[in-house]
Design an enzyme around this catalytic site. Structure first.
Site, mmCIF file in Angstrom:
data_model
loop_
_atom_site.group_PDB
_atom_site.id
_atom_site.type_symbol
_atom_site.label_atom_id
_atom_site.label_comp_id
_atom_site.label_asym_id
_atom_site.label_seq_id
_atom_site.Cartn_x
_atom_site.Cartn_y
_atom_site.Cartn_z
ATOM 1 N N LYS A 1 0.869 -1.184 0.000
ATOM 2 C CA LYS A 1 0.000 0.000 0.000
ATOM 3 C C LYS A 1 0.900 1.226 0.000
ATOM 4 O O LYS A 1 1.653 1.452 0.957
ATOM 5 C CB LYS A 1 -0.920 -0.006 1.220
ATOM 6 C CG LYS A 1 -1.887 1.175 1.259
ATOM 7 C CD LYS A 1 -2.909 1.016 2.389
ATOM 8 C CE LYS A 1 -3.748 2.267 2.576
ATOM 9 N NZ LYS A 1 -3.614 2.824 3.928
ATOM 10 N N HIS B 1 -5.867 3.321 14.266
ATOM 11 C CA HIS B 1 -6.289 1.956 13.924
ATOM 12 C C HIS B 1 -5.176 0.988 14.278
ATOM 13 O O HIS B 1 -4.030 1.394 14.458
ATOM 14 C CB HIS B 1 -6.588 1.838 12.413
ATOM 15 C CG HIS B 1 -5.355 1.973 11.563
ATOM 16 N ND1 HIS B 1 -4.728 3.186 11.342
ATOM 17 C CD2 HIS B 1 -4.590 1.050 10.926
ATOM 18 C CE1 HIS B 1 -3.666 3.005 10.586
ATOM 19 N NE2 HIS B 1 -3.540 1.720 10.334
ATOM 20 N N ASP C 1 -3.427 -2.546 12.553
ATOM 21 C CA ASP C 1 -3.429 -3.230 11.257
ATOM 22 C C ASP C 1 -3.982 -4.639 11.451
ATOM 23 O O ASP C 1 -3.657 -5.307 12.422
ATOM 24 C CB ASP C 1 -2.011 -3.307 10.684
ATOM 25 C CG ASP C 1 -1.496 -1.935 10.219
ATOM 26 O OD1 ASP C 1 -2.291 -0.977 10.152
ATOM 27 O OD2 ASP C 1 -0.287 -1.834 9.920
ATOM 28 N N HIS D 1 -2.095 3.040 15.939
ATOM 29 C CA HIS D 1 -1.286 4.101 15.328
ATOM 30 C C HIS D 1 -2.152 4.988 14.441
ATOM 31 O O HIS D 1 -3.274 4.628 14.081
ATOM 32 C CB HIS D 1 -0.106 3.518 14.547
ATOM 33 C CG HIS D 1 -0.487 2.519 13.482
ATOM 34 N ND1 HIS D 1 -0.913 1.234 13.774
ATOM 35 C CD2 HIS D 1 -0.506 2.611 12.132
ATOM 36 C CE1 HIS D 1 -1.174 0.581 12.657
ATOM 37 N NE2 HIS D 1 -0.942 1.402 11.638
HETATM 38 O O1 LIG Z 1 1.875 6.304 6.663
HETATM 39 C C1 LIG Z 1 2.065 5.765 7.751
HETATM 40 O O2 LIG Z 1 3.111 5.920 8.386
HETATM 41 C C2 LIG Z 1 1.015 4.874 8.357
HETATM 42 C C3 LIG Z 1 0.091 4.242 7.355
HETATM 43 C C4 LIG Z 1 -0.762 3.176 7.950
HETATM 44 O O3 LIG Z 1 -0.915 3.075 9.137
HETATM 45 C C5 LIG Z 1 -1.425 2.174 7.083
HETATM 46 O O4 LIG Z 1 -1.385 2.319 5.853
HETATM 47 O O5 LIG Z 1 -1.995 1.204 7.640
HETATM 48 FE FE LIG Z 2 -1.616 1.055 9.679
#
Ligand SMILES: O=C(O)CCC(=O)C(=O)O
Ligand SMILES: [Fe+2]
Length: 332
Positions: A199, A218, A220, A274
């Site tokens: 992603k 959230h 992961d 996070h």
């Molecule tokens: O960009 C970030 O450092 C975090 C992105 C994130 O938490 C995610 O894509 O699940």
């Molecule tokens: Fe994340």
């Protein structure tokens, strides 16, 4: 309402004020929930003796659910090329990117996306992204990978190989940290069928960053997530009742423990809460690789870790069911 527009297009339009659907309620705003000073996330060098790495990683996974890995063997040059091809893709004209539009509400997750508002109360994140499967080969559909720049595929496949090597190493170290045999976690996550998803997160400059969020708080749903950001900070971790900002550390792998490892370890390892905050001047980008079991895999606390005094803290279900429940905000 400006729903339906890409954040990159909005940012480029030179807004002075943040449109209402991005304005967070008071209790969520970065200006009211500032990160604490003087606390830093653990950094673990893989070049140390193995027993030291096992101990440090188990402590970081238990206390933080997050650590930065250095000396992992992925070359700075490969990370630079990965970031270059992603950046070049996002610099393409909007129409060229729109050819890859995804449609999550119809189960089409791969491609170019922006979270749109579903109803009037729901706030939108200040982010566009690109999402596609990288492994195993049987699940890869190159039609969803950017064809431009032409080196996108070659560079991303090389990075995929390297991340796979590192994630397997991390799963072995985490297994040892639970006094399990080295292959225990990988085996429970589908073995060689383990899936890797890329992603690419793109956070354009935001007119009022103190009112917005890039990504909402959230955890992961993956087993682990391995992320490399560009040099613009923005990631924050929830630790002991405060947000902690993660400083940029060149070439380090920002490694998150996700929900599936928390479950397998029966809560010994924590899935880290996070969020990401955005910035007025600079574009932030990050490349997150989610390492997850195949959908049909049954995930629950490992039998070796439960007994009468340590009863299971989580129910056992397929990853597909877990994911469905999480997406639809149903209890697990
Ligand atoms: O960009 C970030 O450092 C975090 C992105 C994130 O938490 C995610 O894509 O699940
Ligand atoms: Fe994340």
């Amino acid at each position: 309402m400006v729903t339906g527009e890409r954040i990159q297009a909005l940012a480029f339009a030179g807004l002075k004020e943040l449109p209402a659907q991005f304005v967070r309620p008071d209790h969520e705003r970065p200006e009211n929930t500032k990160a604490v000073e003087g606390v830093t996330a653990p950094i673990i060098s893989l070049s140390q003796p193995r027993n030291v790495v096992v101990k440090e990683m188990a402590a970081a996974a238990s206390e933080w659910g997050f650590f930065l890995i250095t000396d992992h063997g992925i070359s700075p040059e490969l990370i630079r090329r990965l970031q270059e091809v992603g950046r070049v893709f996002f610099e393409l004209p909007i129409e060229e990117k729109e050819a890859y539009s995804n449609d999550p509400s119809h189960g089409k997750f791969e491609g170019y996306g922006t979270k749109m508002t579903k109803n009037h109360d729901e706030k939108v994140e200040w982010i566009d992204y690109f999402f596609h499967v990288m492994a195993p080969p049987s699940k890869v559909n190159y039609q969803f990978w950017p064809a431009n720049p032409p080196t996108y595929r070659e560079v991303t496949e090389e990075y995929n190989k390297e991340v796979l090597r590192v994630t397997e190493e991390v799963l072995e170290l985490l297994s040892e940290g639970l006094s399990l045999e080295r292959k225990a976690l990988k085996g429970s996550l589908g073995g060689d069928e383990i899936e890797l998803e890329m992603k690419i997160n793109m956070y354009p400059p935001c007119p009022q960053p103190e009112l917005a969020l890039g990504v909402e708080p959230h955890t992961d749903m993956s087993a682990i997530t391995v992320l490399v950001p560009n040099d613009v900070p923005g990631l924050q971790l929830w630790k002991d009742g405060h947000w902690v900002a993660v400083d940029y550390l060149p070439n380090a792998l920002f490694t998150h423990i996700g929900d599936q490892i928390e479950i397998l370890s029966n809560g010994k390892y924590k899935s880290v809460l996070h969020r990401s905050v955005v910035n007025k001047e600079s574009t932030r980008m990050s490349w997150a690789v989610f390492c997850a079991p195949p959908p049909e895999t049954m995930i629950g606390p490992l039998l070796d870790l439960v007994d009468k005094t340590n009863p299971p803290k989580f129910s056992t279900k397929t990853y597909a069911e877990f994911r469905y429940r999480k997406f639809n905000k149903l209890p697990q």
